[in-house]
Design an enzyme around this catalytic site. Sequence first.
Site, mmCIF file in Angstrom:
data_model
loop_
_atom_site.group_PDB
_atom_site.id
_atom_site.type_symbol
_atom_site.label_atom_id
_atom_site.label_comp_id
_atom_site.label_asym_id
_atom_site.label_seq_id
_atom_site.Cartn_x
_atom_site.Cartn_y
_atom_site.Cartn_z
ATOM 1 C CG HIS A 144 -1.873 1.022 1.404
ATOM 2 N ND1 HIS A 144 -1.573 2.289 1.852
ATOM 3 C CD2 HIS A 144 -3.200 1.023 1.164
ATOM 4 C CE1 HIS A 144 -2.685 3.012 1.882
ATOM 5 N NE2 HIS A 144 -3.688 2.267 1.467
ATOM 6 C CG ASP A 221 0.504 -2.372 5.965
ATOM 7 O OD1 ASP A 221 -0.398 -2.431 6.816
ATOM 8 O OD2 ASP A 221 0.379 -1.771 4.874
ATOM 9 C CD GLN A 224 -7.055 -4.251 4.241
ATOM 10 O OE1 GLN A 224 -7.990 -4.880 4.734
ATOM 11 N NE2 GLN A 224 -7.205 -3.033 3.765
ATOM 12 C CE LYS A 247 -7.236 0.060 6.257
ATOM 13 N NZ LYS A 247 -8.041 0.664 5.196
ATOM 14 C CB CYS A 385 -3.656 3.488 -1.509
ATOM 15 S SG CYS A 385 -4.876 4.717 -1.099
HETATM 16 N N1 7TS Z 1 -1.960 -0.744 4.677
HETATM 17 C C1 7TS Z 1 -2.880 -1.449 4.028
HETATM 18 C C2 7TS Z 1 -2.581 -2.847 3.624
HETATM 19 C C3 7TS Z 1 -4.123 -0.888 3.759
HETATM 20 O O1 7TS Z 1 -5.032 -1.603 3.118
HETATM 21 C C4 7TS Z 1 -4.378 0.432 4.174
HETATM 22 C C5 7TS Z 1 -5.671 1.125 3.863
HETATM 23 C C6 7TS Z 1 -3.388 1.110 4.871
HETATM 24 C C7 7TS Z 1 -2.183 0.499 5.104
HETATM 25 C C8 7TS Z 1 -3.584 2.492 5.389
HETATM 26 O O2 7TS Z 1 -4.515 2.485 6.411
HETATM 27 P P1 7TS Z 1 -4.933 3.857 7.106
HETATM 28 O O3 7TS Z 1 -5.943 3.456 8.114
HETATM 29 O O4 7TS Z 1 -3.699 4.411 7.716
HETATM 30 O O5 7TS Z 1 -5.486 4.726 6.036
HETATM 31 N N2 7TS Z 1 -6.324 0.624 2.751
HETATM 32 C C9 7TS Z 1 -7.436 1.079 2.174
HETATM 33 C C10 7TS Z 1 -8.060 0.401 1.138
HETATM 34 O O6 7TS Z 1 -7.665 -0.661 0.681
HETATM 35 N N3 7TS Z 1 -9.157 1.085 0.767
HETATM 36 O O7 7TS Z 1 -9.241 2.184 1.513
HETATM 37 C C11 7TS Z 1 -8.178 2.204 2.397
#
Ligand code: 7TS
Length: 429
Positions: A144, A221, A224, A247, A385
């Site tokens: 990501h 990371d 997910q 999430k 992203c």
């Molecule tokens: N890493 C992964 C694997 C992600 O899917 C996301 C967000 C992030 C980091 C960043 O997370 P945040 O909470 O700091 O924004 N992914 C997504 C997505 O797949 N659709 O919207 C956000």
Amino acid sequence: MDLSEKTDPVAGAAGETPASRSILDPYALRKDFPILSRTSNGKPLVYLDNAATSQKPEVVLSALDSYYRTYNSNVHRALHILSQEATGAYEAARTILSRFIGAPDPATCIFTKNATEGLNLVANAWGRANLAAGDEILITEMEHHSNIVPWQMVAEVTGAKVRYVPITDEGRLDMEALDKLLTPRTRVVGVIHVSNVLGTINPVAEIARKAHEAGAIVVLDGAQSVPHLPVNVVELDVDFLAFSSHKMYGPTGVGVLWGRRELLEEMQPFLGGGEMIEFVAKEGTTYNKIPYKFEAGTPSIAEVIGMGAAAQYLQGVGLSSIHEYESSLIRYALERLESLEGIQIFGPRDERAALVSFSLDGIHPHDVSTMLDQDFVAVRAGHHCTQILHAVLKRPATTRASFAFYNTREEVDVLVESLRKAVEFFSGR
Ligand code: 7TS
């Protein structure tokens, strides 16, 4: 159709055994999420955008509500009763979260804004002090942007180089290429646990073993993975793990960065300000101990407490059961989606997480998403992203359906039928 009505959750599934029929009851669990009973134009919500953000159960909503109604106060600052209660709940959440990821020491769990901030914290606080020209940062093509851009930024100021582990045609990491790219120059390996586009579950323990043999640290990371499968930092033997609350059925605005104590202790703070100090004088400042050294300013108190409630809720449902149920759901979804004309599905066919990205011949993902929206089916269209990954896939954008344990086979059927209508509409049939 009322999607909350219980039918047989696994009827007709390929390869199902009777034993797997009692894993978890999505129909009962759906009742914990008030938003799931929403309708629009008489159609029930089919929420398949859980990888972007998940819905929140009643226990999380009431944790937020009761903080603001009954003990709203700042933490770690005052001696009055409300502040003591708020501080107690805030620190209790830290203990819950550390147990949730198998970390023996709550002080090694730092509350951040989200996974992105956790990864930026490592890239800046660890990277700037430990990287120099000639060093390499090894990440993967399926990261990501939040595990790419901070490393590119730190590479620019330190002179280190960013290298990328390629993916195979199947959408898994090319482990032979990883072996070749991992050299004594590699100081850090950054890897996504579960791909937010391909659904690939990466072999993190194996990658960590190889990285450590090469003398590199591992930054995982877990945005997910933490909401969907058991994640244990000791078993995986990584050095840092970042994830987001929103999430994992918790509130937005908060996340966790877990790190190995020795590394966190030697790192300089990322942000300066209140609460992260031990003593401030004109001549300079000494810093607080971990985790407070990395928690400058008033934190997202209600949200931290809400994230603790979410972690407890997930532990109650059981991460192994969640993974097992979602695995069965994605198998069913892949089977059904493959019946659509002109569909191309990305990522491995088996041993994958419960999300699927695809393209449909001749239909832009934004049009697909707009058509699905008319049936109140929420998916995401775009590059998610992951522009480097999409360049590898030779697609500027894809459509993604991402599932949670509260999604059902009936919802998969609604998705597939809605997609079928879109295919027919755009092919002029
Ligand atoms: N890493 C992964 C694997 C992600 O899917 C996301 C967000 C992030 C980091 C960043 O997370 P945040 O909470 O700091 O924004 N992914 C997504 C997505 O797949 N659709 O919207 C956000």
